[in-house]
Design a protein around this motif. Structure first.
Motif, PDB file in Angstrom:
ATOM      1  N   GLU A 136       0.819  -1.204   0.000  1.00  0.00           N
ATOM      2  CA  GLU A 136       0.000   0.000   0.000  1.00  0.00           C
ATOM      3  C   GLU A 136       0.851   1.251   0.000  1.00  0.00           C
ATOM      4  O   GLU A 136       1.999   1.241   0.400  1.00  0.00           O
ATOM      5  N   GLY A 137       0.249   2.314  -0.441  1.00  0.00           N
ATOM      6  CA  GLY A 137       0.881   3.623  -0.280  1.00  0.00           C
ATOM      7  C   GLY A 137       1.572   4.106  -1.532  1.00  0.00           C
ATOM      8  O   GLY A 137       1.967   3.331  -2.397  1.00  0.00           O
ATOM      9  N   LEU A 138       1.696   5.417  -1.608  1.00  0.00           N
ATOM     10  CA  LEU A 138       2.273   6.051  -2.791  1.00  0.00           C
ATOM     11  C   LEU A 138       3.754   5.713  -2.928  1.00  0.00           C
ATOM     12  O   LEU A 138       4.232   5.359  -3.995  1.00  0.00           O
ATOM     13  N   SER A 154       4.331   2.409  -4.158  1.00  0.00           N
ATOM     14  CA  SER A 154       3.997   2.312  -5.579  1.00  0.00           C
ATOM     15  C   SER A 154       5.137   2.838  -6.439  1.00  0.00           C
ATOM     16  O   SER A 154       5.443   2.280  -7.493  1.00  0.00           O
ATOM     17  N   VAL A 155       5.766   3.925  -5.993  1.00  0.00           N
ATOM     18  CA  VAL A 155       6.898   4.482  -6.737  1.00  0.00           C
ATOM     19  C   VAL A 155       8.039   3.471  -6.748  1.00  0.00           C
ATOM     20  O   VAL A 155       8.645   3.197  -7.780  1.00  0.00           O
ATOM     21  N   ARG A 156       8.301   2.866  -5.571  1.00  0.00           N
ATOM     22  CA  ARG A 156       9.362   1.852  -5.516  1.00  0.00           C
ATOM     23  C   ARG A 156       9.037   0.676  -6.418  1.00  0.00           C
ATOM     24  O   ARG A 156       9.908   0.081  -7.021  1.00  0.00           O
ATOM     25  N   GLY A 157       7.739   0.391  -6.515  1.00  0.00           N
ATOM     26  CA  GLY A 157       7.279  -0.713  -7.355  1.00  0.00           C
ATOM     27  C   GLY A 157       7.635  -0.533  -8.822  1.00  0.00           C
ATOM     28  O   GLY A 157       7.664  -1.490  -9.594  1.00  0.00           O
ATOM     29  N   LEU A 158       7.904   0.706  -9.213  1.00  0.00           N
ATOM     30  CA  LEU A 158       8.328   0.956 -10.585  1.00  0.00           C
ATOM     31  C   LEU A 158       9.671   0.303 -10.871  1.00  0.00           C
ATOM     32  O   LEU A 158       9.972  -0.071 -11.982  1.00  0.00           O
TER      33      LEU A 158
END
Lengths: 294, 357
Positions: B37-39, B42-46
């Motif tokens: 969860e969390g922004l 999500s950025v790290r998920g890139l």
């Protein structure tokens, strides 16, 4: 299983003829389906004429602002004729909703139906697109004919018979090429579920390099760094210009003789390549497919 | 119900024994991304993603004979739908093999695809904006059904389900139950030898469920179609299936008849009594357990081993108007099976975790 069903199954398997019949049935069904949405179609047809009006105004302004009577070999009249002809090509080669529809069917799982049934999905898509186009032409015939009639003074005299044959051929090839390009694009959804930005990027290139925005021969003066090779020479070997510029230029008599034959061959080659690529991508994609969406 | 018998079609005495579906060590694993969860996540998920493997099927073995009607039961996510997707060739397995009607399903040979059908609860193969009759005509072509045969089967199926007045209406205007009936017809027009049904009665009212049960039973009997059905509803199973396969966590937990499930997995029966007057406090409890007293109506559970012994004593102790002895409801048995399997799997995973540590 009993002997009876085996024999009845044999009796009805009459090969490719039956394949053709089922394809025909798909075409009919797609036609019926398209006709269910008349308003959507009528509106879409009208909207298609709007961009060209702005293009004509833009070029009128360009010509008014300069003293030149021709820009890159195009007079003001030529330019208007070019845009109208490019619009006609686009009416064949553009595939609104094709790539998006394929990727959606992959994402939401409705493509499954075509994996289960003994039908060829690409053949089905082609039937449905032909139906789509036929209905579009029926609806768009009147506005198209009237616009061309009002603008008849912009056109040079009609070309000779052989050129018209080449023109029609290039139009039909542009339909098929546009179809296989976009169908392949939509199937990328097997690998990346969200493909709308890929489609957007493709559309951008397509818009610039197809001649939809400006005639491709205007790129003939732009060098590429290689001696004697202009940007137009590079674009000639890409598939894009065959979906808008090429047929228009053939009609206007800008491409003739061996150049015309070479152009048609390049178009045909791209079509064959894209048929192959599309089949391959479908084959790999369905192998990879994990049946998203329950 | 009034299914016209087609005596020439199948010889019912033949080949009950031959294997229509053979599955060996069938395994399907999916890799999924765990999206935290969390922004920031999500950025790290890139740049970096955590993969996780989901074991949808863990080495399943199964063999189904011609004309069997088999139900797969299991909680959500047990692997039932994955199993049907593999058998109908929509997806390819990670490991193992399967043969349906002598074909490897995921080769998707047209020969194979003409001989089976898959109906998925709410996914339609009918054209949404067109009347069902159009879809049927299309099926006639793509499955290459002889016109005479087509008309015959079409009329029979339509009559049986009583849907003739629905054929001309765009499918999108129909109710869920009506659509399901038409989906079934579409799936049966080409006389499939194998029929996969994925939750065919989901969301249907009792009447529609009943109609579809009747219909399936008759079609299956008359044509000795091999049917594999997944469901959450015990009613489907009780009405239709001789053989039940219980699946949890991607493995087969039980494979056998419905009666055997009751036999093997229940230890008691439920006895319900209507008494002349409400029993005295504590009067009933000595005969069994889980007693419920609602005025003069009493229900309790008694060990199966002791029932012959206990019941006469119970009846003698009260003035009884009526009595019934029933098995524990199937739902309850199966829910117990699921729970047991889930906790076993959890323990198993824990042990593995411990041995790794």
């Amino acid at each position: 299983m009993s002997a009876h069903t085996e024999s009845s199954r044999l009796r009805v398997s009459y090969g490719w003829l039956s394949g053709l019949k089922s394809w025909w049935r798909m075409l009919i069904i797609c036609l019926e389906e398209r006709l269910a949405y008349r308003t959507d179609f009528a509106l879409g047809t009208v909207m298609r004429f709007l961009p060209i009006v702005t293009q004509v105004f833009l070029w009128t302004a360009v010509f008014n602002a300069s003293d030149r009577t021709d820009i890159a070999g195009y007079s003001r009249d030529n330019i208007v004729a070019y845009y109208l002809l490019a619009m006609i090509t686009r009416a064949f080669s553009s595939m609104p909703g094709l790539a998006g529809g394929i990727s959606r069917s992959i994402r939401d799982g409705s493509v499954k139906k075509y994996l289960i049934q003994p039908v060829d999905y690409i053949g089905f898509l082609l039937a449905s697109r032909i139906a789509h186009k036929l209905v579009y032409y029926i609806v768009a015939m009147l506005p198209f004919v009237s616009v061309l009639f009002f603008c008849r003074s912009y056109f040079p005299p009609a070309p000779d018979g052989l050129t018209i044959v080449a023109y029609v051929l290039s139009l039909l090839l542009s339909f098929l090429l546009g179809f296989f390009l976009e169908a392949t694009l939509g199937m990328i959804a097997f690998w990346f579920l969200e493909v709308s930005s890929i489609i957007f990027a493709y559309m951008l290139f397509q818009y610039l390099l197809s001649g939809h925005m400006f005639p491709i021969d205007m790129l003939a003066d732009i060098p590429t760094g290689l001696a004697g090779v202009s940007l137009a020479d590079v674009v000639r070997f890409l598939p894009f210009e065959y979906t808008a510029y090429f047929p228009a230029a053939v009609w206007l008599g800008k491409i003739t003789g061996w150049e015309l034959v070479a152009g048609l061959l390049i178009e045909l080659t791209w079509l064959l390549v894209m048929i192959g690529v599309c089949r391959f991508v479908w084959w790999r994609g369905t192998k990879r497919y994990s049946g998203f969406g329950g | 119900m009034f299914w016209p018998i087609l005596p020439h079609m199948y010889n019912s005495s033949e080949t009950k024994s031959d294997r229509v579906i053979e599955v060996n060590d069938l395994t399907k694993e999916y890799r999924v991304y765990d999206k935290p969860e969390g922004l920031w996540a999500s950025v790290r998920g890139l740049f970096h993603r955590e993969n996780r493997t989901i074991h949808a099927l863990r080495g399943v073995n199964l063999s189904v004979g011609r004309g069997e009607f088999l139900a797969m039961l299991g909680p959500n996510g047990a692997g039932k739908t994955t199993f049907l997707k593999l058998l109908s060739g929509i997806i390819t397995p990670t490991r193992g093999n399967a043969s349906v009607l002598g074909h490897v399903p995921w080769d998707r040979a047209d020969d194979f695809r003409r001989r089976f059908a898959l109906v998925m609860g709410q996914k339609n193969q009918l054209w949404w904006d067109l009347p069902a009759a159009e879809s049927f005509r299309l099926h006639q072509e793509i499955y290459r059904i002889e016109p005479v045969r087509f008309a015959q089967i079409h009329d029979e199926l339509v009559d049986m389900l009583g849907v003739s007045r629905l054929l001309g209406q765009p499918v999108r205007e129909l109710s869920l139950g009506e659509r399901m009936k038409l989906e079934l017809i579409a799936a049966l027009l080409h006389e499939p030898e194998v029929l996969f049904l994925d939750e065919p009665t989901i969301g249907l009212d009792v009447v529609a469920q009943h109609t579809i049960h009747e219909f399936l039973r008759h079609v299956q009997k008359q044509r000795s179609v091999t049917v594999v059905l997944t469901t959450h509803y015990m009613k489907d199973v009780a009405a239709l299936c001789e053989r039940v396969v219980v699946v949890t966590e991607g493995s087969i937990l039980y494979d056998g008849s419905l009666e055997q499930i009751v036999d093997r997995f229940t230890t008691h029966k439920i006895v319900t009594l209507d008494l002349e007057q409400p029993p005295a406090e504590g009067e009933i409890e000595k005969f069994g357990f889980s007693c419920e007293v609602r005025g003069p109506r009493v229900s309790l559970r008694i060990d199966r081993a002791r029932i012959a012994d206990v019941l006469p004593k119970l009846l003698a102790s009260q003035q009884v108007r009526d009595v019934s002895v029933e098995d524990v409801p199937l739902e309850e048995i199966v829910a117990g099976l699921f729970r047991g399997a889930a906790s076993r799997q959890l323990n198993h995973d824990r042990e593995q975790g411990a041995s790794l540590a």
